[in-house]
Design a protein around this motif. Structure first.
Motif, short mmCIF file in Angstrom:
data_model
loop_
_atom_site.label_atom_id
_atom_site.label_comp_id
_atom_site.label_asym_id
_atom_site.label_seq_id
_atom_site.Cartn_x
_atom_site.Cartn_y
_atom_site.Cartn_z
N LYS A 82 -12.14 9.45 2.13
CA LYS A 82 -12.37 8.11 2.66
C LYS A 82 -11.55 7.87 3.92
O LYS A 82 -12.06 7.38 4.93
CB LYS A 82 -12.02 7.06 1.61
CG LYS A 82 -12.20 5.61 2.07
CD LYS A 82 -11.90 4.65 0.93
CE LYS A 82 -12.15 3.20 1.34
NZ LYS A 82 -11.22 2.72 2.36
N GLU A 83 -10.26 8.24 3.88
CA GLU A 83 -9.40 7.99 5.03
C GLU A 83 -9.82 8.83 6.23
O GLU A 83 -9.78 8.36 7.37
CB GLU A 83 -7.94 8.26 4.64
CG GLU A 83 -7.44 7.29 3.58
CD GLU A 83 -5.94 7.38 3.34
OE1 GLU A 83 -5.27 8.16 4.03
OE2 GLU A 83 -5.44 6.66 2.45
N ASP A 131 -5.08 2.90 -5.77
CA ASP A 131 -4.39 2.33 -6.92
C ASP A 131 -5.23 2.37 -8.19
O ASP A 131 -4.99 1.63 -9.14
CB ASP A 131 -3.95 0.88 -6.63
CG ASP A 131 -5.13 0.00 -6.24
OD1 ASP A 131 -6.21 0.54 -5.97
OD2 ASP A 131 -4.95 -1.22 -6.22
N THR A 132 -6.24 3.24 -8.21
CA THR A 132 -7.11 3.36 -9.38
C THR A 132 -6.87 4.71 -10.05
O THR A 132 -6.69 5.72 -9.39
CB THR A 132 -8.59 3.25 -8.97
OG1 THR A 132 -8.79 2.01 -8.31
CG2 THR A 132 -9.50 3.32 -10.18
N ALA A 139 0.83 -1.21 0.00
CA ALA A 139 0.00 0.00 0.00
C ALA A 139 0.87 1.26 0.00
O ALA A 139 0.54 2.26 -0.65
CB ALA A 139 -0.92 0.00 1.22
N ILE A 183 -9.82 10.07 -2.06
CA ILE A 183 -9.05 9.14 -1.23
C ILE A 183 -8.87 9.71 0.17
O ILE A 183 -9.01 9.02 1.18
CB ILE A 183 -7.68 8.84 -1.88
CG1 ILE A 183 -7.89 8.13 -3.23
CG2 ILE A 183 -6.82 7.98 -0.97
CD1 ILE A 183 -6.64 8.10 -4.10
N SER A 215 0.91 4.17 -2.71
CA SER A 215 0.72 5.56 -2.31
C SER A 215 1.87 6.43 -2.81
O SER A 215 1.65 7.55 -3.29
CB SER A 215 0.64 5.66 -0.77
OG SER A 215 -0.50 4.99 -0.29
N LYS A 236 -17.32 1.46 -7.74
CA LYS A 236 -16.70 0.65 -6.68
C LYS A 236 -15.22 0.94 -6.49
O LYS A 236 -14.64 0.59 -5.47
CB LYS A 236 -16.90 -0.84 -6.98
CG LYS A 236 -18.35 -1.29 -6.91
CD LYS A 236 -18.47 -2.78 -7.18
CE LYS A 236 -19.91 -3.25 -7.11
NZ LYS A 236 -20.05 -4.70 -7.38
N LYS A 237 -14.60 1.62 -7.47
CA LYS A 237 -13.15 1.84 -7.41
C LYS A 237 -12.78 3.29 -7.14
O LYS A 237 -11.61 3.62 -7.06
CB LYS A 237 -12.50 1.39 -8.73
CG LYS A 237 -12.73 -0.07 -9.08
CD LYS A 237 -11.99 -0.47 -10.32
CE LYS A 237 -12.55 0.15 -11.57
NZ LYS A 237 -11.88 -0.31 -12.80
N LEU A 270 -10.32 4.12 -4.26
CA LEU A 270 -9.12 3.31 -4.14
C LEU A 270 -7.91 4.08 -4.63
O LEU A 270 -7.94 4.73 -5.68
CB LEU A 270 -9.26 2.01 -4.93
CG LEU A 270 -10.42 1.10 -4.52
CD1 LEU A 270 -10.46 -0.13 -5.41
CD2 LEU A 270 -10.29 0.70 -3.06
#
Length: 379
Positions: A348-349, A326-327, A148, A345, A152, A320-321, A324
């Protein structure tokens, strides 16, 4: 003399057996013996402690199958059959079971007991793999964390290398035009260039701010300090930051939040979440559209905030991605505004830091609604 020698041999043999037994009892592994039926005939002290039995329990007919979980008994049967049939040792990994019903990973290594070329039972070593399993799980988690981190890092440098260059080039292009043609440009053209420069500067600032926030978060520097706060004034403050961009695109921004509604949140993180969602809504909504932010109190002590727009929407395969790291979420806004996907991102975090959830409902060409939950203070 012969009697004395025999007694000396017997005494030496007794001492040897006692020493052997003492060493066996000191071993950190379980040592067992079982007859052909699977009944345990011997177990050292380590085994009694590990499985929770007492030496007296051996008289009550403990089967070796009782030392493993029901799910592992077929595996134990196969293990013993291999030892009996081929008259050689065998090793297996399965789940052990204590007398109280606690399961844990074990390794069992058994060998045949052979008398007159006939296998009459087994003896072996049972090892508790609990600590080893913890180490393996930790190694796996470390590998996932490293993966991860690499993703990142790649995302971070991708943004720095590509996504910052484009808006900076645009901004520098405008300054070059002003520097070379400011005396000949009409007033309206100057106003238009100034507006574009301001919009470009705002987008650059937001991108740099997101990069800084993300960097601080992943370095463990960001502090999480939740407080009870009124939601409406905080949302209004975030609106002020994106109001000029909304006005330039003639987008109506509506706030439908009760002025008395409170949430428990880290104010700085909540501002970052709201600012990014509002900015994205404006960015992906065509001229003349609308953006609405609302909040409702749920029955389970949570508040759900929704940011709804009449924009271009999110394709089904991206829904759905979209959160993420890595998208590739580099979709440009309706007027070419830069977007890296980093803001979502971060959202979300930060939402997950609050113990909340974030999700999106969207249909391409029909707009999107982003939801996130926060804790509602009970007092």
């Amino acid at each position: 003399k012969e009697i004395i020698e025999r007694k000396n041999v017997e005494q030496a043999l007794t001492e040897s057996k006692q020493k052997y037994k003492h060493l066996i009892e000191l071993l950190p592994e379980t040592i067992y013996e079982a007859d052909f039926s699977g009944k345990i005939t011997y177990m050292n002290d380590t085994g009694f402690r590990l499985f929770g039995y007492q030496p007296v329990d051996l008289k009550n007919y403990i089967l070796i199958n009782q030392l493993v979980t029901p799910e592992s008994r077929d595996e134990m049967k196969l293990h013993l059959e291999t030892v009996y049939e081929f008259k050689k040792s065998d090793r297996a990994i399965m789940s052990g079971l204590t007398q109280r019903g606690t399961s844990f990973p074990i390794s069992i290594h058994s060998a045949p007991i052979i008398i007159k070329n006939k296998c009459v039972g087994t003896r072996g070593i049972i090892m508790d793999l609990t600590e080893q399993k913890k180490y393996e799980d930790q190694l796996y988690q470390n590998a996932e964390d490293l993966k991860a981190l690499i993703v990142s890092k790649d995302k971070f440098f991708s943004i720095i290398a590509h996504d910052l260059r484009s808006p900076f080039n645009s901004f520098m292009g405008f300054t070059e035009i002003l520097d070379e043609e400011i005396d000949t440009l009409p007033h309206e053209e100057l106003k238009h260039i100034a507006a574009l420069m301001r919009s470009s500067a705002v987008n650059l600032y937001q991108l740099l701010e997101n990069l800084l926030e993300w960097s601080l978060l992943h370095r463990g520097i960001t502090k999480f300090e939740p407080k009870i706060t009124l939601l409406y004034p905080m949302i209004e403050n975030c609106y002020d930051l994106i109001s000029n961009n909304a006005k330039q695109k003639a987008i109506e921004v509506i706030i439908r939040i009760p002025e008395s509604m409170k949430v428990r949140a880290d104010i700085h993180m909540l501002q970052t979440i709201t600012r990014n969602l509002l900015s994205n809504a404006v960015k992906f909504t065509p001229r003349g559209g609308s953006v609405e932010i609302s909040a409702t109190a749920d029955n389970n002590d949570t508040v759900t905030v929704a940011v709804k727009d009449t924009g271009i929407g999110v394709p089904e395969d991206m829904v759905k991605k979209i959160f993420l790291v890595d998208t590739n979420n580099k979709t440009k806004g309706t007027e070419g505004e830069v977007s890296t996907g980093l803001g979502l991102i971060l959202c979300k975090e930060f939402v997950e830091k609050h113990g909340g959830k974030i999700w999106v409902e969207s249909e391409a060409g029909k707009g999107s609604t982003f939801y996130f939950t926060l804790e509602s203070p009970t007092t």
